[in-house]
Enzyme design. Sequence first.
Site, PDB file in Angstrom:
ATOM      1  CD1 TRP A  41      -4.643  -0.010  -4.654  1.00  0.00           C
ATOM      2  CD2 TRP A  41      -2.821  -0.630  -5.624  1.00  0.00           C
ATOM      3  NE1 TRP A  41      -4.697  -1.094  -4.143  1.00  0.00           N
ATOM      4  CE2 TRP A  41      -2.753  -1.512  -4.496  1.00  0.00           C
ATOM      5  CE3 TRP A  41      -1.769  -0.433  -5.564  1.00  0.00           C
ATOM      6  CZ2 TRP A  41      -2.304  -2.476  -4.167  1.00  0.00           C
ATOM      7  CZ3 TRP A  41      -0.654  -1.696  -4.849  1.00  0.00           C
ATOM      8  CH2 TRP A  41      -1.169  -2.132  -4.065  1.00  0.00           C
TER       9      TRP A  41
HETATM   10  S1  SF4 Z   1      -1.300   0.776   1.785  1.00  0.00           S
HETATM   11 FE1  SF4 Z   1      -0.765   3.630   1.324  1.00  0.00          FE
HETATM   12  S2  SF4 Z   1       0.681   3.783   0.604  1.00  0.00           S
HETATM   13 FE2  SF4 Z   1       0.158   1.020   0.214  1.00  0.00          FE
HETATM   14  S3  SF4 Z   1      -1.051   1.354  -1.562  1.00  0.00           S
HETATM   15 FE3  SF4 Z   1      -2.445   1.692   0.585  1.00  0.00          FE
HETATM   16  S4  SF4 Z   1      -3.060   4.041  -0.015  1.00  0.00           S
HETATM   17 FE4  SF4 Z   1      -0.797   3.826  -0.736  1.00  0.00          FE
END
Ligand code: SF4
Length: 103
Positions: A41
């Site tokens: 997300w």
């Molecule tokens: S940490 Fe990275 S992979 Fe996990 S939801 Fe957030 S942007 Fe997406």
Amino acid sequence: MSIRINREKCIGCGRCAEVCPGTLIEVEKKKAVMQYPRDCWGCVSCVKECPVGAIEFFLGADIGGNGSSMSVTTEGEILHWRIQKYNGEEKVIDVDRRNANQY
Ligand code: SF4
Ligand code: SF4
């Protein structure tokens, strides 16, 4: 929304996997692997946490990015956000972590 991990740059530290709130990233054979791209997300926690700038976040048409991407490198408390625009232009935005909670 999703991220892309550059396997050449990745040093397998596992920090991205630790901070992802959705547990979407795993480290296999000392390289981070995005397991569930459709579930991302876009919180960009992993992008900020990567010590070598190996994670790119795509700015898709749904958020006005038209296929641009964003990555981060860190120098002490300064985050350098690099926006690679779809037309090849690059923009860098510097953010001081120490000011992060002042707003
Ligand atoms: S940490 Fe990275 S992979 Fe996990 S939801 Fe957030 S942007 Fe997406
Ligand atoms: S934080 Fe960066 S270097 Fe560390 S495992 Fe994730 S992608 Fe690789």
